[in-house]
Design an enzyme around this catalytic site. Structure first.
Site, PDB file in Angstrom:
ATOM      1  N   GLU A   1       0.817  -1.203   0.000  1.00 56.41           N
ATOM      2  CA  GLU A   1       0.000   0.000   0.000  1.00 56.41           C
ATOM      3  C   GLU A   1       0.858   1.264   0.000  1.00 56.41           C
ATOM      4  O   GLU A   1       1.840   1.361   0.715  1.00 56.41           O
ATOM      5  CB  GLU A   1      -0.937   0.027   1.225  1.00 56.41           C
ATOM      6  CG  GLU A   1      -1.892  -1.156   1.309  1.00 56.41           C
ATOM      7  CD  GLU A   1      -2.892  -1.199   0.139  1.00 56.41           C
ATOM      8  OE1 GLU A   1      -3.057  -0.183  -0.550  1.00 56.41           O
ATOM      9  OE2 GLU A   1      -3.498  -2.274  -0.063  1.00 56.41           O
TER      10      GLU A   1
ATOM     11  N   ARG B   1     -19.384  -1.316   5.255  1.00 67.54           N
ATOM     12  CA  ARG B   1     -20.710  -1.933   5.269  1.00 67.54           C
ATOM     13  C   ARG B   1     -20.692  -3.141   6.190  1.00 67.54           C
ATOM     14  O   ARG B   1     -21.685  -3.564   6.713  1.00 67.54           O
ATOM     15  CB  ARG B   1     -21.118  -2.374   3.861  1.00 67.54           C
ATOM     16  CG  ARG B   1     -21.767  -1.271   3.057  1.00 67.54           C
ATOM     17  CD  ARG B   1     -21.768  -1.609   1.599  1.00 67.54           C
ATOM     18  NE  ARG B   1     -20.408  -1.748   1.115  1.00 67.54           N
ATOM     19  CZ  ARG B   1     -20.038  -2.498   0.075  1.00 67.54           C
ATOM     20  NH1 ARG B   1     -20.917  -3.182  -0.583  1.00 67.54           N
ATOM     21  NH2 ARG B   1     -18.774  -2.567  -0.292  1.00 67.54           N
TER      22      ARG B   1
ATOM     23  N   CYS C   1      -7.903  -2.293   7.960  1.00 68.70           N
ATOM     24  CA  CYS C   1      -6.504  -2.254   7.510  1.00 68.70           C
ATOM     25  C   CYS C   1      -6.045  -0.824   7.252  1.00 68.70           C
ATOM     26  O   CYS C   1      -4.949  -0.420   7.651  1.00 68.70           O
ATOM     27  CB  CYS C   1      -6.302  -3.099   6.250  1.00 68.70           C
ATOM     28  SG  CYS C   1      -6.450  -4.855   6.594  1.00 68.70           S
TER      29      CYS C   1
ATOM     30  N   HIS D   1      -1.146  -5.984   1.704  1.00 64.99           N
ATOM     31  CA  HIS D   1      -2.347  -6.817   1.633  1.00 64.99           C
ATOM     32  C   HIS D   1      -2.014  -8.118   0.906  1.00 64.99           C
ATOM     33  O   HIS D   1      -1.304  -8.096  -0.104  1.00 64.99           O
ATOM     34  CB  HIS D   1      -3.458  -6.087   0.856  1.00 64.99           C
ATOM     35  CG  HIS D   1      -4.424  -5.371   1.726  1.00 64.99           C
ATOM     36  ND1 HIS D   1      -4.653  -4.014   1.645  1.00 64.99           N
ATOM     37  CD2 HIS D   1      -5.251  -5.827   2.718  1.00 64.99           C
ATOM     38  CE1 HIS D   1      -5.569  -3.672   2.549  1.00 64.99           C
ATOM     39  NE2 HIS D   1      -5.951  -4.744   3.208  1.00 64.99           N
TER      40      HIS D   1
HETATM   41  N1  PCA Z   1      -8.226  -7.286   6.194  1.00 59.61           N
HETATM   42  C1  PCA Z   1      -9.185  -6.235   6.472  1.00 59.61           C
HETATM   43  C2  PCA Z   1      -9.111  -6.036   7.956  1.00 59.61           C
HETATM   44  C3  PCA Z   1      -8.401  -7.212   8.506  1.00 59.61           C
HETATM   45  C4  PCA Z   1      -7.802  -7.877   7.352  1.00 59.61           C
HETATM   46  O1  PCA Z   1      -7.039  -8.847   7.374  1.00 59.61           O
HETATM   47  C5  PCA Z   1      -8.991  -4.983   5.626  1.00 59.61           C
HETATM   48  O2  PCA Z   1      -8.490  -5.081   4.487  1.00 59.61           O
HETATM   49  O3  PCA Z   1      -9.361  -3.893   6.062  1.00 59.61           O
END
Ligand code: PCA
Length: 205
Positions: A81, A91, A144, A168
């Site tokens: 990111e 949601r 996240c 991610h």
């Molecule tokens: N993914 C979520 C929150 C926890 C996770 O592993 C997200 O992308 O916000």
């Protein structure tokens, strides 16, 4: 070469999932990668709770680098990111039943904060090993993004020497049951290896 500390976090499972590949991958990582000594931490999937646990851990171990990981089901590669934005909007409830709508994470915080890790260098270190990895320009507006925002806010305001970023990861094959027949996935060991390559690529500043 001096040893530096990196705090690597993953999340507990959320939604319908029984596992979260982010923390599964963290668990598999060795205790040291190149110059980086690793500390591992599992975060709760709660807008408030995750920040609380994260802040406490940073206070206790004052890492040089904070690298947080989360699951992004549906993505077809590991994604690093670039930015966190100052918004909580969801949601789906977090694991504590909270569903925020258009709320700021920190009332007087900046709209967005860029990761101060060498994201392109980290990406290249992974793709050089033939594992798909891209830079992503949105970490979403769920937990996240909130965790990345808090991490970067801490770098800017409390721990000026610290660097932070967020990765991610896709679903792993174990999660791809019949109801997710159109979803992409990756092998857990490939995710774990990719993390090693990207941690190796973080330079010592
Ligand atoms: N993914 C979520 C929150 C926890 C996770 O592993 C997200 O992308 O916000």
């Amino acid at each position: 070469m001096s040893t530096k500390m990196i705090l690597v976090t993953g999340f507990e499972p959320f939604g319908e999932e029984k596992i979260n590949p982010s923390y599964e991958a963290v668990k598999l990582l060795p205790g040291q990668i190149g110059q980086w000594k690793l500390k591992k931490l599992e975060l709760p999937v709660g807008f408030k709770e995750s920040a609380k646990v994260l802040k406490k851990a940073v206070e206790v171990c004052t890492p040089d680098v904070l690298l947080c990981l989360g699951q992004a089901g549906g993505r077809n590669a590991i994604t690093i990111e670039r930015i966190a934005i100052n918004i909580k909007d969801s949601r789906m409830a977090d694991n504590f039943g909270i569903i925020p709508e258009d709320e700021k994470i920190i009332i007087d915080g900046p709209d967005g904060i860029f990761s101060n890790l060498p994201i392109k260098k980290m990406m290249k270190s992974v793709t050089d090993h033939n594992i798909p990895c891209f830079v992503s320009n949105t970490a979403g507006t769920y937990v996240c993004n909130t965790v990345l925002y808090h991490a970067l806010y801490l770098c800017q305001n409390k721990y000026p020497g610290m660097r932070a970023g967020f990765v991610h990861v896709p679903f792993i094959y174990e999660q791809l049951t019949q109801t997710k027949s159109n979803y992409p996935g990756m092998r857990l060991t490939d995710i774990m290896e990719a993390l090693e390559y990207m941690i190796e690529a973080i330079d010592d500043e």
